[in-house]
Design a protein around this motif. Structure first.
Motif, mmCIF file in Angstrom:
data_model
loop_
_atom_site.group_PDB
_atom_site.id
_atom_site.type_symbol
_atom_site.label_atom_id
_atom_site.label_comp_id
_atom_site.label_asym_id
_atom_site.label_seq_id
_atom_site.Cartn_x
_atom_site.Cartn_y
_atom_site.Cartn_z
ATOM 1 N N UNK A 143 1.910 8.876 -4.021
ATOM 2 C CA UNK A 143 1.945 8.858 -5.500
ATOM 3 C C UNK A 143 0.884 7.946 -6.097
ATOM 4 N N UNK A 144 0.642 6.734 -5.467
ATOM 5 C CA UNK A 144 -0.281 5.765 -6.048
ATOM 6 C C UNK A 144 -1.160 5.217 -4.940
ATOM 7 N N UNK A 145 -2.482 5.092 -5.186
ATOM 8 C CA UNK A 145 -3.438 4.501 -4.258
ATOM 9 C C UNK A 145 -4.092 3.312 -4.929
ATOM 10 N N UNK A 146 -4.075 2.126 -4.258
ATOM 11 C CA UNK A 146 -4.780 0.951 -4.781
ATOM 12 C C UNK A 146 -5.217 0.114 -3.611
ATOM 13 N N UNK A 147 -6.238 -0.684 -3.812
ATOM 14 C CA UNK A 147 -6.830 -1.482 -2.733
ATOM 15 C C UNK A 147 -6.934 -2.917 -3.162
ATOM 16 N N UNK A 148 -6.599 -3.806 -2.238
ATOM 17 C CA UNK A 148 -6.658 -5.241 -2.537
ATOM 18 C C UNK A 148 -8.090 -5.746 -2.379
ATOM 19 N N UNK A 149 -8.896 -5.123 -1.437
ATOM 20 C CA UNK A 149 -10.225 -5.650 -1.104
ATOM 21 C C UNK A 149 -11.340 -4.917 -1.849
ATOM 22 N N UNK A 150 -10.977 -4.219 -2.839
ATOM 23 C CA UNK A 150 -12.013 -3.627 -3.676
ATOM 24 C C UNK A 150 -12.554 -2.334 -3.155
ATOM 25 N N UNK A 151 -11.843 -1.649 -2.232
ATOM 26 C CA UNK A 151 -12.317 -0.340 -1.776
ATOM 27 C C UNK A 151 -12.203 0.669 -2.886
ATOM 28 N N UNK B 8 -4.270 1.918 -11.735
ATOM 29 C CA UNK B 8 -3.323 1.031 -12.417
ATOM 30 C C UNK B 8 -3.982 -0.305 -12.680
ATOM 31 N N UNK B 9 -3.613 -0.953 -13.782
ATOM 32 C CA UNK B 9 -4.103 -2.305 -14.046
ATOM 33 C C UNK B 9 -3.249 -3.309 -13.297
ATOM 34 N N UNK B 10 -3.660 -4.588 -13.182
ATOM 35 C CA UNK B 10 -2.901 -5.589 -12.401
ATOM 36 C C UNK B 10 -1.454 -5.731 -12.862
ATOM 37 N N UNK B 11 -1.207 -5.688 -14.140
ATOM 38 C CA UNK B 11 0.167 -5.856 -14.640
ATOM 39 C C UNK B 11 1.048 -4.710 -14.187
#
Length: 317
Positions: free
Chosen positions: A281-289, A296-299
């Motif tokens: 459903x959601x893809x996000x990366x901590x290391x900036x990939x 999504x924004x940080x909040x």
């Protein structure tokens, strides 16, 4: 000139009599025992067959009402006088008028007039004393024992009163400080009331205004409106109980409950699947990939992590 005040404010009046034996010029004229003048002259009117007595009044403030009478009387056993009996009329004799007179009383008539009231009072007193003596004699003769017992009862009552008075004096002596304290408190209360008299008057005035407002209010209309409102609420409650309308359907029908329960179960399965497979459903990366899927924004990422980590509550998530 005997008895005449040459320098006074003398006023002349007249009186007529059938007989004035013993009356002479300078005889005194009295009003209520006070000498106010004297006889100036005595003459005989042959036409009317009366004796005319001229009176001089040297009492400036004396006014003689029209219903007054000039009585021929005796000042003592040797001196005759004129006694003016003052009436109640508001119309007064003028200077030179003839004052109405009455037939003079003889010496015996004067004595009888003085002694008759005394004789009557003496007779009444003697009769009262005689009756009282008879009553006392009867009581003393027939009720001696009862009378003694009455005196004993009176003595006992007096002793009780004396004992009560002594006890009262002792009580007042013992409770003197308390009584003084109570009186001080009463004085303080009275002072407080007196000092707050304006506030009390304001309160009373407000109560009067409130009473006037309530009296002038349309209470009947308010009661009718309240009754109408209660009737409407009763109608709505009846419709809900009968299953009418949305609220009635919500309360009476089970289908809405079942649908909500089914929807809740579906949402719960979706959340569980989201926890197990978040990459679907959601893809996000901590290391900036390079991010894939929805951005999504940080909040929003922080809130999503909190939702995924929270345990389910009663199976309703």
């Amino acid at each position: 000139l005997k008895g005449i005040n040459m320098f006074g404010n003398n006023r002349t009046f007249y009186a007529t009599y059938k007989n004035v034996s013993g009356l002479v010029p300078a005889s005194p004229v009295f009003v209520k025992g006070v000498k106010v003048g004297q006889v100036a002259a005595i003459s005989f009117d042959t036409k009317k067959d009366v004796v005319v007595v001229e009176l001089t009044i040297d009492y400036p403030s004396l006014q003689i009402p029209k219903d007054s009478k000039a009585l021929f009387s005796s000042a003592d056993f040797f001196t005759k006088s004129i006694d003016i009996v003052v009436g109640d009329s508001m119309v007064y004799y003028k200077v030179g008028d003839t004052i109405e007179s009455e037939k003079p009383l003889s010496l015996q008539e004067n004595v009888n007039a003085e002694l008759l009231p005394l004789k009557q009072k003496t007779q009444q007193l003697i009769g009262s004393i005689d009756s009282m003596v008879s009553i006392i004699s009867g009581v003393m003769g027939r009720n001696t024992d009862e009378l003694d017992e009455s005196f004993k009862s009176v003595r006992r009552a007096i002793l009780k009163f004396e004992s009560t008075a002594i006890n009262l004096d002792e009580l007042i002596a013992v409770e003197r400080h308390r009584i003084s304290s109570i009186m001080n408190k009463v004085d303080n209360i009275a002072g407080t009331i007196s000092n707050n008299s304006p506030k009390i008057n304001d309160i009373i005035g407000n109560m009067q205004k409130l009473s006037t407002t309530v009296a002038n209010a349309d209470l009947t209309g308010m009661i009718n409106k309240a009754q109408e409102t209660m009737n409407q609420i009763s109608q709505i409650t009846t419709k809900i109980n009968n299953g009418e309308g949305t609220m009635g359907a919500l309360i009476k029908s089970d289908s809405l409950y079942n649908e909500l329960n089914q929807t809740n179960e579906q949402i719960q399965r979706l959340v569980e699947n989201l926890k197990e497979n978040p990459h679907r459903y959601v893809h996000f990366s901590i290391f900036g990939r390079r991010e894939k899927g929805m951005k999504l924004d940080p909040k929003e990422e922080k809130r999503l992590k909190q939702i995924l980590n929270e345990p389910p509550k009663n199976g309703n998530q």
